[in-house]
Design an enzyme around this catalytic site. Sequence first.
Site, PDB file in Angstrom:
ATOM      1  N   ILE A   1       0.839  -1.203   0.000  1.00 29.42           N
ATOM      2  CA  ILE A   1       0.000   0.000   0.000  1.00 29.42           C
ATOM      3  C   ILE A   1       0.879   1.261   0.000  1.00 29.42           C
ATOM      4  O   ILE A   1       0.629   2.218  -0.743  1.00 29.42           O
ATOM      5  CB  ILE A   1      -0.969  -0.001   1.205  1.00 29.42           C
ATOM      6  CG1 ILE A   1      -1.918  -1.205   1.113  1.00 29.42           C
ATOM      7  CG2 ILE A   1      -1.763   1.303   1.267  1.00 29.42           C
ATOM      8  CD1 ILE A   1      -2.782  -1.442   2.338  1.00 29.42           C
TER       9      ILE A   1
ATOM     10  N   PRO B   1       2.277  -2.054   9.424  1.00 28.59           N
ATOM     11  CA  PRO B   1       1.341  -2.819  10.257  1.00 28.59           C
ATOM     12  C   PRO B   1       1.422  -2.401  11.717  1.00 28.59           C
ATOM     13  O   PRO B   1       2.388  -1.746  12.126  1.00 28.59           O
ATOM     14  CB  PRO B   1       1.830  -4.263  10.084  1.00 28.59           C
ATOM     15  CG  PRO B   1       3.230  -4.175   9.627  1.00 28.59           C
ATOM     16  CD  PRO B   1       3.425  -2.850   8.975  1.00 28.59           C
TER      17      PRO B   1
ATOM     18  N   ARG C   1      -3.600   1.305  10.838  1.00 32.41           N
ATOM     19  CA  ARG C   1      -4.267   0.799  12.038  1.00 32.41           C
ATOM     20  C   ARG C   1      -4.303   1.930  13.068  1.00 32.41           C
ATOM     21  O   ARG C   1      -3.319   2.666  13.227  1.00 32.41           O
ATOM     22  CB  ARG C   1      -3.532  -0.405  12.628  1.00 32.41           C
ATOM     23  CG  ARG C   1      -3.777  -1.713  11.875  1.00 32.41           C
ATOM     24  CD  ARG C   1      -5.222  -2.218  11.977  1.00 32.41           C
ATOM     25  NE  ARG C   1      -5.460  -3.440  11.234  1.00 32.41           N
ATOM     26  CZ  ARG C   1      -5.911  -3.501   9.976  1.00 32.41           C
ATOM     27  NH1 ARG C   1      -6.151  -2.387   9.318  1.00 32.41           N
ATOM     28  NH2 ARG C   1      -6.129  -4.660   9.389  1.00 32.41           N
TER      29      ARG C   1
ATOM     30  N   ASP D   1      -8.688   7.042   8.493  1.00 30.05           N
ATOM     31  CA  ASP D   1      -9.638   5.985   8.131  1.00 30.05           C
ATOM     32  C   ASP D   1      -9.709   4.970   9.269  1.00 30.05           C
ATOM     33  O   ASP D   1     -10.604   4.137   9.303  1.00 30.05           O
ATOM     34  CB  ASP D   1      -9.186   5.291   6.841  1.00 30.05           C
ATOM     35  CG  ASP D   1     -10.243   4.325   6.308  1.00 30.05           C
ATOM     36  OD1 ASP D   1     -11.434   4.706   6.286  1.00 30.05           O
ATOM     37  OD2 ASP D   1      -9.893   3.196   5.932  1.00 30.05           O
TER      38      ASP D   1
ATOM     39  N   GLU E   1     -12.111   2.603  17.193  1.00 28.04           N
ATOM     40  CA  GLU E   1     -13.032   2.171  16.125  1.00 28.04           C
ATOM     41  C   GLU E   1     -13.736   0.840  16.391  1.00 28.04           C
ATOM     42  O   GLU E   1     -14.847   0.615  15.908  1.00 28.04           O
ATOM     43  CB  GLU E   1     -12.322   2.121  14.776  1.00 28.04           C
ATOM     44  CG  GLU E   1     -11.368   0.971  14.625  1.00 28.04           C
ATOM     45  CD  GLU E   1     -10.729   0.933  13.231  1.00 28.04           C
ATOM     46  OE1 GLU E   1     -10.292   1.979  12.745  1.00 28.04           O
ATOM     47  OE2 GLU E   1     -10.673  -0.157  12.655  1.00 28.04           O
TER      48      GLU E   1
ATOM     49  N   HIS F   1     -12.971   3.039   8.373  1.00 24.59           N
ATOM     50  CA  HIS F   1     -12.242   1.867   7.860  1.00 24.59           C
ATOM     51  C   HIS F   1     -12.801   1.403   6.505  1.00 24.59           C
ATOM     52  O   HIS F   1     -13.223   0.255   6.355  1.00 24.59           O
ATOM     53  CB  HIS F   1     -12.327   0.723   8.892  1.00 24.59           C
ATOM     54  CG  HIS F   1     -11.101  -0.151   8.869  1.00 24.59           C
ATOM     55  ND1 HIS F   1     -10.371  -0.457   9.980  1.00 24.59           N
ATOM     56  CD2 HIS F   1     -10.475  -0.756   7.844  1.00 24.59           C
ATOM     57  CE1 HIS F   1      -9.358  -1.232   9.637  1.00 24.59           C
ATOM     58  NE2 HIS F   1      -9.400  -1.417   8.348  1.00 24.59           N
TER      59      HIS F   1
HETATM   60  P1  NAI Z   1       2.854  -4.828   3.642  1.00 24.48           P
HETATM   61  O1  NAI Z   1       3.190  -5.962   4.554  1.00 24.48           O
HETATM   62  O2  NAI Z   1       2.953  -5.013   2.158  1.00 24.48           O
HETATM   63  O3  NAI Z   1       3.781  -3.567   4.018  1.00 24.48           O
HETATM   64  C1  NAI Z   1       4.017  -3.140   5.320  1.00 24.48           C
HETATM   65  C2  NAI Z   1       5.377  -2.466   5.330  1.00 24.48           C
HETATM   66  O4  NAI Z   1       5.560  -1.866   6.621  1.00 24.48           O
HETATM   67  C3  NAI Z   1       6.549  -3.430   5.112  1.00 24.48           C
HETATM   68  O5  NAI Z   1       7.362  -2.968   4.064  1.00 24.48           O
HETATM   69  C4  NAI Z   1       7.291  -3.416   6.448  1.00 24.48           C
HETATM   70  O6  NAI Z   1       8.696  -3.574   6.321  1.00 24.48           O
HETATM   71  C5  NAI Z   1       6.931  -2.022   6.950  1.00 24.48           C
HETATM   72  N1  NAI Z   1       7.150  -1.809   8.367  1.00 24.48           N
HETATM   73  C6  NAI Z   1       7.054  -2.686   9.388  1.00 24.48           C
HETATM   74  N2  NAI Z   1       7.385  -2.081  10.540  1.00 24.48           N
HETATM   75  C7  NAI Z   1       7.707  -0.792  10.242  1.00 24.48           C
HETATM   76  C8  NAI Z   1       8.133   0.333  10.996  1.00 24.48           C
HETATM   77  N3  NAI Z   1       8.330   0.248  12.324  1.00 24.48           N
HETATM   78  N4  NAI Z   1       8.356   1.492  10.356  1.00 24.48           N
HETATM   79  C9  NAI Z   1       8.189   1.592   9.022  1.00 24.48           C
HETATM   80  N5  NAI Z   1       7.789   0.564   8.243  1.00 24.48           N
HETATM   81  C10 NAI Z   1       7.549  -0.606   8.853  1.00 24.48           C
HETATM   82  O7  NAI Z   1       1.404  -4.354   4.078  1.00 24.48           O
HETATM   83  P2  NAI Z   1       0.334  -3.531   3.213  1.00 24.48           P
HETATM   84  O8  NAI Z   1      -0.489  -4.480   2.412  1.00 24.48           O
HETATM   85  O9  NAI Z   1       1.010  -2.417   2.527  1.00 24.48           O
HETATM   86  O10 NAI Z   1      -0.625  -2.969   4.377  1.00 24.48           O
HETATM   87  C11 NAI Z   1      -0.152  -2.034   5.326  1.00 24.48           C
HETATM   88  C12 NAI Z   1      -1.208  -1.909   6.424  1.00 24.48           C
HETATM   89  O11 NAI Z   1      -2.365  -1.280   5.906  1.00 24.48           O
HETATM   90  C13 NAI Z   1      -1.720  -3.263   6.977  1.00 24.48           C
HETATM   91  O12 NAI Z   1      -0.882  -3.741   7.997  1.00 24.48           O
HETATM   92  C14 NAI Z   1      -3.063  -2.911   7.508  1.00 24.48           C
HETATM   93  O13 NAI Z   1      -2.906  -2.593   8.882  1.00 24.48           O
HETATM   94  C15 NAI Z   1      -3.465  -1.649   6.732  1.00 24.48           C
HETATM   95  N6  NAI Z   1      -4.647  -1.839   5.883  1.00 24.48           N
HETATM   96  C16 NAI Z   1      -5.723  -0.982   6.022  1.00 24.48           C
HETATM   97  C17 NAI Z   1      -6.858  -1.123   5.239  1.00 24.48           C
HETATM   98  C18 NAI Z   1      -8.033  -0.189   5.339  1.00 24.48           C
HETATM   99  O14 NAI Z   1      -9.149  -0.561   4.905  1.00 24.48           O
HETATM  100  N7  NAI Z   1      -7.881   1.012   5.871  1.00 24.48           N
HETATM  101  C19 NAI Z   1      -6.964  -2.214   4.272  1.00 24.48           C
HETATM  102  C20 NAI Z   1      -5.755  -3.017   4.147  1.00 24.48           C
HETATM  103  C21 NAI Z   1      -4.670  -2.838   4.951  1.00 24.48           C
END
Ligand code: NAI
Length: 329
Positions: free
Chosen positions: A156, A206, A234, A258, A263, A295
């Site tokens: 994302i 995350p 989150r 969001d 929430e 969300h």
């Molecule tokens: P992803 O796993 O592809 O990317 C997460 C990135 O965060 C990784 O590159 C990881 O190395 C990095 N990361 C971990 N700890 C970190 C830190 N302390 N500082 C900086 N970066 C760090 O996950 P994706 O698919 O990009 O999703 C990200 C988050 O978006 C999910 O964990 C979820 O919580 C949230 N999400 C929200 C949605 C919504 O409807 N609002 C829908 C889908 C996901």
Amino acid sequence: MKILFYAAKTYDKKSFDPCLEAFPGISIDYIDHELEPRTAALAEGYDAICAFVSADVGADTLSILAEKGVKSVLMRCAGYNNVDIAKAKELGIQVKIVPGYSPEAVAELAMGLALAVNRRLYKAYNKVRENDYSLRGLRGVNFYKKTAGIVGTGKIGAAMCRICRGFGMRVIAYDMYHNPSLEDFVEYVTMDELLEQSDLISLHCPLLDSTYHMININSIKKMKDGVILVNTSRGALVDTDELIEGIRMNKFLGVGLDVYEEETGNVYEDRSDEIMPHSVTARLLSFPNVMITSHQGFYTMEALQAIAETTLQNMVDADKHKRTGNDVA
Ligand code: NAI
């Protein structure tokens, strides 16, 4: 293969039912109840349960599910901070998620929130409806040539980087892992440098112990005055009380959320007739530069279809004990 589908909404049925044709071995029973210890026993006789972001998939719930013979937890979302992974492993319950079903869906909402709070679109919409064509309270800034700071450049965050580049912004990012697909236009910096240099900060990592309350009064004080903060990741990445303190310090041009700490209990419920006893969210909403959505980052046609297809494939894989990139336990 029988799935008990918790907290089912009409839109879930609309996206899952048509997909079932391609998975003839699977049947789904949809129920309104949220998954929690009190409702876990309803899953007796099912191979798997399907749950979403507000479910309580903690140790107590998992123990009851295991006792009732449930072998798999199918999360119809990317985040799984509400699942006790260690307990699931201990009980031998497989947990599968849907990573990256549509990164653009969430990233586009993140930019939507950034634009909405910048240009006060929520105010403008209401003003014009009230025959008020004045511009008071609507002045924003250009994003062009400003700096976007993206925290977390996974699926994302990378999509958000590409969108910000499209706006002509300088894009900087913080992540422990550098995403090679971004190397021609994203500059990786330290978290402190990101906080100090960004005009727009968007969170895409995350929720982990290490990221809990990563935005707090100390990090807010390091930000530029007039920064825009967006969180579509989150809620607990941001300490809400300290965010309110930062807003009162006039730190932010705008804040778009969001997701937010309170929430759970609100998400996808109509609580418009209720009197909230105590609500930090209500305090947040009292500020003119804050916009909250509930969300809905994932909520596009494309994302819903991808979630349904992947969740059903996860069921097939779980049945065969096949490990894929979607396994978290
Ligand atoms: P992803 O796993 O592809 O990317 C997460 C990135 O965060 C990784 O590159 C990881 O190395 C990095 N990361 C971990 N700890 C970190 C830190 N302390 N500082 C900086 N970066 C760090 O996950 P994706 O698919 O990009 O999703 C990200 C988050 O978006 C999910 O964990 C979820 O919580 C949230 N999400 C929200 C949605 C919504 O409807 N609002 C829908 C889908 C996901």
